[in-house]
Design a protein around this motif. Structure first.
Motif, PDB file in Angstrom:
ATOM      1  N   ARG A   2       0.854  -1.191   0.000  1.00 45.36           N
ATOM      2  CA  ARG A   2       0.000   0.000   0.000  1.00 45.36           C
ATOM      3  C   ARG A   2       0.886   1.235   0.000  1.00 45.36           C
ATOM      4  O   ARG A   2       1.868   1.308   0.750  1.00 45.36           O
ATOM      5  CB  ARG A   2      -0.869  -0.006   1.250  1.00 45.36           C
ATOM      6  N   ASP A  56      -3.055   0.355  -3.783  1.00 43.59           N
ATOM      7  CA  ASP A  56      -2.263  -0.861  -3.647  1.00 43.59           C
ATOM      8  C   ASP A  56      -1.411  -0.997  -4.902  1.00 43.59           C
ATOM      9  O   ASP A  56      -1.841  -0.627  -6.000  1.00 43.59           O
ATOM     10  CB  ASP A  56      -3.169  -2.086  -3.514  1.00 43.59           C
ATOM     11  N   SER A  58       0.936  -3.650  -7.275  1.00 43.54           N
ATOM     12  CA  SER A  58       1.232  -5.034  -7.604  1.00 43.54           C
ATOM     13  C   SER A  58       2.329  -5.016  -8.657  1.00 43.54           C
ATOM     14  O   SER A  58       2.195  -4.337  -9.679  1.00 43.54           O
ATOM     15  CB  SER A  58      -0.021  -5.716  -8.147  1.00 43.54           C
TER      16      SER A  58
END
Length: 67
Positions: A2, A56, A58
């Motif tokens: 995050r 978030d 990734s």
């Protein structure tokens, strides 16, 4: 992972427009890592001067790289 970005309306808009962010690494590590933003949420400072983008991250992998 995050993360939060703080900035003006224009700066936050630039971050939101890009589906993938590149992060430059140290000289002896992987030179560039690519991350995709998801679960993005933007909130305004009560005084209206700064915006906060929380999202978030990734890591984006090329095909066959995660073997």
């Amino acid at each position: 992972m995050r993360v939060c970005f703080y900035g003006t309306d224009e700066e936050i808009t630039r971050v939101c427009e890009r589906p993938v962010l590149a992060v430059l690494g140290p000289r002896h590590a992987q030179p560039v890592l690519a991350f995709e933003l998801f679960n993005v949420r933007v909130t305004a400072d009560p005084y209206g001067a700064v915006f906060r983008l929380a999202a978030d991250l990734s890591e984006v992998w090329e095909r066959g790289e995660r073997d």
